[in-house]
Design a protein around this motif. Structure first.
Motif, PDB file in Angstrom:
ATOM      1  N   PHE A  74       0.584  -1.112  -0.013  1.00  0.00           N
ATOM      2  CA  PHE A  74      -0.238   0.270  -0.149  1.00  0.00           C
ATOM      3  C   PHE A  74       0.993   1.786   0.178  1.00  0.00           C
ATOM      4  CE2 PHE A  74      -2.919  -3.298   1.773  1.00  0.00           C
ATOM      5  CZ  PHE A  74      -3.727  -2.814   0.938  1.00  0.00           C
ATOM      6  N   CYS A  75       2.367   0.855   0.151  1.00  0.00           N
ATOM      7  CA  CYS A  75       2.901   2.351  -0.073  1.00  0.00           C
ATOM      8  C   CYS A  75       2.422   3.171  -1.611  1.00  0.00           C
ATOM      9  CB  CYS A  75       4.074   2.375  -0.172  1.00  0.00           C
ATOM     10  SG  CYS A  75       4.599   1.667   1.762  1.00  0.00           S
TER      11      CYS A  75
ATOM     12  N   LYS B 152       6.452   4.105   4.208  1.00  0.00           N
ATOM     13  CA  LYS B 152       5.600   5.040   4.094  1.00  0.00           C
ATOM     14  C   LYS B 152       6.289   5.769   3.182  1.00  0.00           C
ATOM     15  CE  LYS B 152       4.458   7.403   8.436  1.00  0.00           C
ATOM     16  NZ  LYS B 152       4.444   8.895   8.970  1.00  0.00           N
ATOM     17  N   ASP B 153       4.821   7.112   2.500  1.00  0.00           N
ATOM     18  CA  ASP B 153       4.702   7.528   0.810  1.00  0.00           C
ATOM     19  C   ASP B 153       5.794   8.728   0.426  1.00  0.00           C
ATOM     20  OD1 ASP B 153       3.152   5.447   0.776  1.00  0.00           O
ATOM     21  OD2 ASP B 153       0.881   7.018   1.007  1.00  0.00           O
TER      22      ASP B 153
ATOM     23  N   ASP C 153      -2.872  14.076  -0.567  1.00  0.00           N
ATOM     24  CA  ASP C 153      -4.178  13.550  -1.000  1.00  0.00           C
ATOM     25  C   ASP C 153      -4.196  12.424  -0.520  1.00  0.00           C
ATOM     26  OD1 ASP C 153      -4.936  16.459  -0.338  1.00  0.00           O
ATOM     27  OD2 ASP C 153      -5.105  17.418  -2.241  1.00  0.00           O
ATOM     28  N   ARG C 154      -3.573  11.884  -1.751  1.00  0.00           N
ATOM     29  CA  ARG C 154      -3.398  10.196  -2.013  1.00  0.00           C
ATOM     30  C   ARG C 154      -3.084   9.415  -0.868  1.00  0.00           C
ATOM     31  NH1 ARG C 154      -0.419   9.656  -7.269  1.00  0.00           N
ATOM     32  NH2 ARG C 154      -0.413   7.106  -6.908  1.00  0.00           N
ATOM     33  N   SER C 155      -2.252  10.478  -0.795  1.00  0.00           N
ATOM     34  CA  SER C 155      -1.473   9.574   0.829  1.00  0.00           C
ATOM     35  C   SER C 155      -1.840   9.014   1.619  1.00  0.00           C
ATOM     36  CB  SER C 155      -0.254  10.051   0.980  1.00  0.00           C
ATOM     37  OG  SER C 155       0.639   9.531   2.605  1.00  0.00           O
ATOM     38  N   LYS C 156      -1.923   7.942   2.009  1.00  0.00           N
ATOM     39  CA  LYS C 156      -3.148   7.229   3.235  1.00  0.00           C
ATOM     40  C   LYS C 156      -1.842   6.468   3.976  1.00  0.00           C
ATOM     41  CE  LYS C 156      -7.103   6.005   1.460  1.00  0.00           C
ATOM     42  NZ  LYS C 156      -6.717   4.933   0.010  1.00  0.00           N
ATOM     43  N   ARG C 157      -0.715   5.845   4.045  1.00  0.00           N
ATOM     44  CA  ARG C 157       0.262   6.139   5.164  1.00  0.00           C
ATOM     45  C   ARG C 157       0.652   6.987   5.818  1.00  0.00           C
ATOM     46  NH1 ARG C 157       1.054   0.866   5.879  1.00  0.00           N
ATOM     47  NH2 ARG C 157       3.457   1.404   6.220  1.00  0.00           N
TER      48      ARG C 157
END
Lengths: 258, 258
Positions: B157-158, B174-175, B249-253
């Protein structure tokens, strides 16, 4: 007598020595030379440009002398040498050279474990041990008797001196002078390689000289160029120290710190 | 003209373009499409669901569109798409998506070096370079022109932004935002990927803008969401700023720290 499994595809132009055996589904291309008593397992491919010595063992699914992964490579002719008695384990990838040096060299008595990669233009000297999943970039030189433990990697153009051990999972990003143990992120000098000194029967005199030299290099508070002058002054005409100095002077990426 | 080696096993249902070559001992399943001029070397297996573009080069022992490494998975009807001009080196494994009808996608002109693993549902953009032994977990997204250094694992998910470069043998958890150079452990922002940006023709003015943007994110007392608002305020019509904000904005991590 050459023993070739019926499913293997071996070019008529390849030069095979006596007593060579080639396993099932392996492929040997045209411009290949294989020495006496060499064994090749199943599913391995030996591409054009391979020059393999005597008594070499290549296990299954290896890729030997494949074209380099260098974006500058444009199909030029180059070679890959493997010295006598070396062991190349499963799924290893050994790539041939680019026009820079036109060859990749693996020495004699070298062991390369599974999934390891030796890129274009590397020079791996005799008796080097390369563990599993070791990824070595282009133009890297590793000198005799050194050990790259499992999961290590080496940045392109790095040099590793002789009798060096790189500890498992760490990355070589600078030049490692001979006789040391290196590890940590970023890579550091961790001490002298007494294990290999014992294994290869170094004399106590030799060990003392190495210890004194590295004390000046890493423990005296001098910077490398000062330490080099000090070494040259203190140990004039000492064979071992000359070797260390030669390595230090030829370093282009810089010597590993403490 | 299609050049299939007599020992290759190629399904009659597979759709194969002009001038494709398939090497010895390779296997092509039924539900496979391969574009024009693509070459597949020996010992490869292309499983159901593979959609391979034109002019691709696929070397020895590659496994494409195999079922994902997810526990308890049933064989799903999902796909792998590979863009034109992509080069895939030895022993790369690319798995199909874990959900019915989903895609694992690799862009155009991508270089996947030896041993790299692309897990289920991964999206890799165009012109990326994935160096040796990079292990990419499920659902990871890597945007155009990104470079991932050798032996680097990427956690599932990164995200890695476009034109970013990740150093070798570190770990992405992380991203990694676009245009930056990331490395060390734990992974952090090191600076702009200035070498890469220069090579791709970014002007010095654009580089200055990016420096100012990342200064707000990493060198100010603001937290990431405050920095985002500030960037919006200071660079309202700047496309580079929009790229960075869209990524955040796309980053969840969460993005990598400094």
């Amino acid at each position: 007598m050459v023993e070739i499994h019926p499913t293997a595809l071996v070019s008529n132009k390849a030069k095979l020595g006596n007593n060579v055996s080639i396993g099932a589904y392996s492929i040997i291309q045209d411009d290949v030379e294989i020495g006496d008593n060499t064994k090749i397992g199943s599913n391995s491919v030996i591409y054009n440009g391979a020059r393999i010595g005597n008594n070499v063992t290549i296990l299954n699914s290896a890729s030997i002398s494949h074209i380099p992964q260098d974006k500058k490579f444009h199909g030029e002719y180059s070679l890959l040498y493997i010295g006598d008695n070396s062991v190349i384990c499963d799924f290893t990838t050994l790539h041939r050279g680019t026009e820079a040096t036109e060859k990749t060299v693996i020495g004699s008595n070298v062991v390369i474990c599974q999934y390891s990669h030796i890129a274009h233009d590397c020079v791996i000297s005799d008796n080097v041990f390369i563990g599993s999943f070791v990824q070595i970039g282009g133009h890297v030189e590793i000198d005799e008797f050194s050990v790259m433990e499992d999961f290590t990697s080496a940045h392109q153009f790095c040099r590793v001196g002789k009798y060096v051990t790189v500890l498992s999972t760490y990355k070589v990003s600078m030049d490692l002078p001979p006789f040391i143990i290196a590890g940590k992120k970023p890579i550091k000098f961790l001490g002298l390689n007494f294990e290999l000194f014992e294994k290869y029967n170094f004399s106590q005199d030799k060990i003392n000289t190495i210890t004194n030299a590295y004390n000046i290099l890493y423990n005296s508070g001098l910077n490398f160029s000062q330490a080099k002058n000090e070494l040259a002054k203190k140990f004039s005409n000492d064979e071992i120290v000359d070797e260390i100095l030669k390595f230090l002077n030829n370093s282009s990426r810089g010597i590993v710190g403490k | 003209m299609i050049n299939i080696h007599p020992t290759a096993i190629v399904s009659n249902n597979a759709k194969i373009g002009d001038n494709v070559s398939i090497g010895p001992f390779s296997i092509i399943y039924d539900d496979v499409e391969i574009g024009n001029n693509t070459s597949i070397a020996s010992h490869c297996v292309i499983y159901n669901g593979a959609r391979i573009g034109n002019n691709c080069k696929i070397y020895q022992g590659v496994s494409i569109s195999h079922i994902p490494q997810v526990s308890k998975i049933q064989d799903v009807h999902s796909f792998v798409s590979i863009g034109d001009d992509t080069v895939i080196h030895e022993f790369v494994t690319i798995h199909k998506a874990s959900k019915e009808g989903g895609f694992t996608s690799i862009g155009k002109n991508v270089l996947l070096m030896a041993y790299s693993h692309i897990a289920h549902d991964v999206k890799i953009g165009d012109n990326c370079i994935i160096v040796n032994a990079v292990q990419i977990g499920g659902h990871v997204q890597i945007d155009d022109w990104a470079i991932i250094g050798g032996s680097t694992p990427i956690h599932q998910f990164c995200l890695v932004g476009k034109h970013a470069m990740v150093g070798a043998a570190f770990k992405v958890v992380k991203d990694v935002p676009p245009f930056v150079l990331a490395g060390e452990e734990p992974m952090r922002y090191i600076g702009l990927n200035s070498v890469g940006l220069k090579r791709r023709g970014f002007s010095s003015q654009q580089m200055e803008t990016l420096k100012k943007i990342y200064k707000l994110i990493y060198d100010s007392s603001l937290n990431v969401s405050q920095a985002k608002d500030k960037i919006k305020e200071l660079f309202p019509d700047e496309p580079l700023a929009k790229d960075v904000i869209d990524f955040i904005d796309r980053s969840k991590r969460g993005i990598i720290p400094r």
